[in-house]
Design a protein around this motif. Structure first.
Motif, PDB file in Angstrom:
ATOM      1  N   THR A  41      23.468  58.346 -58.150  1.00 17.34           N
ATOM      2  CA  THR A  41      23.748  56.913 -58.231  1.00 17.34           C
ATOM      3  C   THR A  41      22.492  56.072 -58.383  1.00 17.34           C
ATOM      4  OG1 THR A  41      23.785  56.888 -55.819  1.00 17.34           O
ATOM      5  CG2 THR A  41      25.897  57.075 -56.965  1.00 17.34           C
ATOM      6  N   ASP A  42      21.482  56.336 -57.567  1.00 19.06           N
ATOM      7  CA  ASP A  42      20.306  55.468 -57.595  1.00 19.06           C
ATOM      8  C   ASP A  42      19.021  56.168 -58.016  1.00 19.06           C
ATOM      9  OD1 ASP A  42      19.952  55.386 -53.939  1.00 19.06           O
ATOM     10  OD2 ASP A  42      19.724  57.005 -55.402  1.00 19.06           O
ATOM     11  N   GLY A  43      19.096  57.465 -58.275  1.00 16.03           N
ATOM     12  CA  GLY A  43      17.925  58.177 -58.765  1.00 16.03           C
ATOM     13  C   GLY A  43      16.873  58.492 -57.729  1.00 16.03           C
ATOM     14  N   THR A  44      17.170  58.221 -56.457  1.00 16.79           N
ATOM     15  CA  THR A  44      16.179  58.551 -55.438  1.00 16.79           C
ATOM     16  C   THR A  44      16.057  60.068 -55.307  1.00 16.79           C
ATOM     17  OG1 THR A  44      17.874  58.379 -53.733  1.00 16.79           O
ATOM     18  CG2 THR A  44      16.523  56.432 -54.152  1.00 16.79           C
ATOM     19  N   THR A  45      14.894  60.497 -54.895  1.00 15.62           N
ATOM     20  CA  THR A  45      14.614  61.926 -54.832  1.00 15.62           C
ATOM     21  C   THR A  45      14.225  62.357 -53.424  1.00 15.62           C
ATOM     22  OG1 THR A  45      12.313  61.527 -55.448  1.00 15.62           O
ATOM     23  CG2 THR A  45      13.854  62.027 -57.234  1.00 15.62           C
ATOM     24  N   TRP A  46      14.339  63.631 -53.191  1.00 17.23           N
ATOM     25  CA  TRP A  46      13.946  64.230 -51.921  1.00 17.23           C
ATOM     26  C   TRP A  46      13.227  65.531 -52.217  1.00 17.23           C
ATOM     27  CZ3 TRP A  46      15.572  69.067 -50.304  1.00 17.23           C
ATOM     28  CH2 TRP A  46      15.141  69.457 -49.024  1.00 17.23           C
ATOM     29  N   TYR A  47      12.232  65.845 -51.387  1.00 16.98           N
ATOM     30  CA  TYR A  47      11.501  67.115 -51.497  1.00 16.98           C
ATOM     31  C   TYR A  47      11.286  67.686 -50.110  1.00 16.98           C
ATOM     32  CZ  TYR A  47      10.317  65.318 -56.131  1.00 16.98           C
ATOM     33  OH  TYR A  47      10.381  64.815 -57.406  1.00 16.98           O
ATOM     34  N   THR A  48      11.403  68.988 -50.012  1.00 21.89           N
ATOM     35  CA  THR A  48      11.032  69.623 -48.762  1.00 21.89           C
ATOM     36  C   THR A  48       9.517  69.543 -48.591  1.00 21.89           C
ATOM     37  OG1 THR A  48      11.305  71.643 -47.460  1.00 21.89           O
ATOM     38  CG2 THR A  48      10.764  71.916 -49.769  1.00 21.89           C
ATOM     39  N   ASP A  49       9.056  69.586 -47.350  1.00 20.43           N
ATOM     40  CA  ASP A  49       7.623  69.424 -47.096  1.00 20.43           C
ATOM     41  C   ASP A  49       6.785  70.471 -47.814  1.00 20.43           C
ATOM     42  OD1 ASP A  49       7.927  68.272 -43.634  1.00 20.43           O
ATOM     43  OD2 ASP A  49       8.073  67.211 -45.545  1.00 20.43           O
ATOM     44  N   ASP A  50       7.335  71.665 -48.015  1.00 25.88           N
ATOM     45  CA  ASP A  50       6.587  72.749 -48.654  1.00 25.88           C
ATOM     46  C   ASP A  50       6.165  72.423 -50.078  1.00 25.88           C
ATOM     47  OD1 ASP A  50       8.312  75.596 -47.116  1.00 25.88           O
ATOM     48  OD2 ASP A  50       6.732  74.263 -46.407  1.00 25.88           O
ATOM     49  N   VAL A  51       6.946  71.583 -50.768  1.00 23.33           N
ATOM     50  CA  VAL A  51       6.663  71.323 -52.186  1.00 23.33           C
ATOM     51  C   VAL A  51       6.295  69.876 -52.462  1.00 23.33           C
ATOM     52  CG1 VAL A  51       8.278  73.166 -52.770  1.00 23.33           C
ATOM     53  CG2 VAL A  51       9.028  70.795 -52.899  1.00 23.33           C
ATOM     54  N   LYS A  52       6.403  69.024 -51.463  1.00 22.98           N
ATOM     55  CA  LYS A  52       6.123  67.598 -51.656  1.00 22.98           C
ATOM     56  C   LYS A  52       4.699  67.404 -52.153  1.00 22.98           C
ATOM     57  CE  LYS A  52       8.033  65.123 -48.594  1.00 22.98           C
ATOM     58  NZ  LYS A  52       8.357  64.479 -47.296  1.00 22.98           N
ATOM     59  N   GLY A  53       4.553  66.610 -53.200  1.00 20.77           N
ATOM     60  CA  GLY A  53       3.240  66.371 -53.787  1.00 20.77           C
ATOM     61  C   GLY A  53       2.852  67.360 -54.855  1.00 20.77           C
ATOM     62  N   ARG A  54       3.593  68.473 -54.956  1.00 16.15           N
ATOM     63  CA  ARG A  54       3.278  69.494 -55.969  1.00 16.15           C
ATOM     64  C   ARG A  54       4.395  69.616 -57.009  1.00 16.15           C
ATOM     65  NH1 ARG A  54       2.945  74.736 -54.507  1.00 16.15           N
ATOM     66  NH2 ARG A  54       4.380  74.529 -52.734  1.00 16.15           N
ATOM     67  N   PHE A  55       5.630  69.421 -56.597  1.00 13.47           N
ATOM     68  CA  PHE A  55       6.786  69.573 -57.486  1.00 13.47           C
ATOM     69  C   PHE A  55       7.382  68.205 -57.785  1.00 13.47           C
ATOM     70  CE2 PHE A  55       8.176  74.137 -56.085  1.00 13.47           C
ATOM     71  CZ  PHE A  55       6.876  74.586 -56.308  1.00 13.47           C
ATOM     72  N   THR A  56       7.956  68.085 -58.986  1.00 15.06           N
ATOM     73  CA  THR A  56       8.625  66.847 -59.378  1.00 15.06           C
ATOM     74  C   THR A  56       9.944  67.171 -60.067  1.00 15.06           C
ATOM     75  OG1 THR A  56       6.489  65.752 -59.726  1.00 15.06           O
ATOM     76  CG2 THR A  56       8.438  64.698 -60.678  1.00 15.06           C
ATOM     77  N   ILE A  57      11.015  66.578 -59.561  1.00 15.64           N
ATOM     78  CA  ILE A  57      12.328  66.735 -60.174  1.00 15.64           C
ATOM     79  C   ILE A  57      12.577  65.563 -61.113  1.00 15.64           C
ATOM     80  CG2 ILE A  57      13.543  65.525 -58.316  1.00 15.64           C
ATOM     81  CD1 ILE A  57      15.861  67.509 -58.675  1.00 15.64           C
ATOM     82  N   SER A  58      13.215  65.850 -62.247  1.00 15.33           N
ATOM     83  CA  SER A  58      13.518  64.776 -63.186  1.00 15.33           C
ATOM     84  C   SER A  58      14.751  65.146 -63.997  1.00 15.33           C
ATOM     85  CB  SER A  58      12.331  64.516 -64.117  1.00 15.33           C
ATOM     86  OG  SER A  58      12.056  65.660 -64.908  1.00 15.33           O
ATOM     87  N   ARG A  59      15.245  64.157 -64.719  1.00 15.51           N
ATOM     88  CA  ARG A  59      16.478  64.357 -65.487  1.00 15.51           C
ATOM     89  C   ARG A  59      16.324  63.666 -66.828  1.00 15.51           C
ATOM     90  NH1 ARG A  59      21.271  62.224 -62.213  1.00 15.51           N
ATOM     91  NH2 ARG A  59      20.268  60.240 -62.661  1.00 15.51           N
ATOM     92  N   ASP A  60      16.734  64.358 -67.884  1.00 16.51           N
ATOM     93  CA  ASP A  60      16.782  63.775 -69.226  1.00 16.51           C
ATOM     94  C   ASP A  60      18.246  63.691 -69.626  1.00 16.51           C
ATOM     95  OD1 ASP A  60      16.810  63.292 -71.990  1.00 16.51           O
ATOM     96  OD2 ASP A  60      14.890  64.301 -72.267  1.00 16.51           O
ATOM     97  N   ASN A  61      18.817  62.498 -69.527  1.00 16.56           N
ATOM     98  CA  ASN A  61      20.239  62.346 -69.802  1.00 16.56           C
ATOM     99  C   ASN A  61      20.577  62.645 -71.259  1.00 16.56           C
ATOM    100  OD1 ASN A  61      20.673  61.634 -67.142  1.00 16.56           O
ATOM    101  ND2 ASN A  61      20.550  59.431 -67.546  1.00 16.56           N
ATOM    102  N   ALA A  62      19.661  62.310 -72.162  1.00 10.84           N
ATOM    103  CA  ALA A  62      19.918  62.552 -73.584  1.00 10.84           C
ATOM    104  C   ALA A  62      20.054  64.040 -73.879  1.00 10.84           C
ATOM    105  CB  ALA A  62      18.812  61.936 -74.418  1.00 10.84           C
TER     106      ALA A  62
END
Length: 126
Positions: free
Chosen positions: A54-75
């Motif tokens: 709904t709002d595009g907010t993201t969450w990361y576990t502490d193990d990967v925070k700052g190293r991993f990035t989730i994203s989405r390409d709707n097209a």
């Protein structure tokens, strides 16, 4: 038929980067919460990141925070996991998931996921 197919897993050296892809078919990803999970050898599957539909907010576990990035390409109807500064302990089978039935407002880390990919192997080793 709802389907998720992951790709991009590989053998990479410590400190390296990979980008995983998860292509959806049979439904549009842009309305649903999506998540990445992993299962390391001898361990239970764990959620590592998710993105609210709904709002595009993201969450990361502490193990990967700052190293991993989730994203989405709707097209392209595809979600990604950019993984940087990889460590040997990141070695696992990585899977994506979508919550296509959930209609509530809870955060993506606390909702049930109903559609899963088959997984892709990531090995971090020198």
């Amino acid at each position: 038929q709802l389907q998720l197919v992951e790709s991009g897993g590989d053998l990479v050296q410590p400190g390296g980067s990979l980008r995983l892809s998860c292509a959806a078919s049979g439904f549009p990803l842009d309305f649903y919460a999506i998540a990445w999970l992993r299962r390391a050898p001898g361990k239970e599957r764990e959620g590592i990141s998710c993105l609210n539909g709904t709002d595009g907010t993201t969450w990361y576990t502490d193990d990967v925070k700052g190293r991993f990035t989730i994203s989405r390409d709707n097209a392209k109807n595809t979600i990604y996991l950019q993984m940087n500064s990889l460590k040997p302990e990141d070695t696992a089978v990585y899977s994506c998931a979508a919550a296509t039935y959930y209609r509530g407002t809870a955060a993506c880390r606390a909702i049930p996921y109903d559609t899963w990919g088959q997984g892709t192997q990531v090995t971090v080793s020198s």
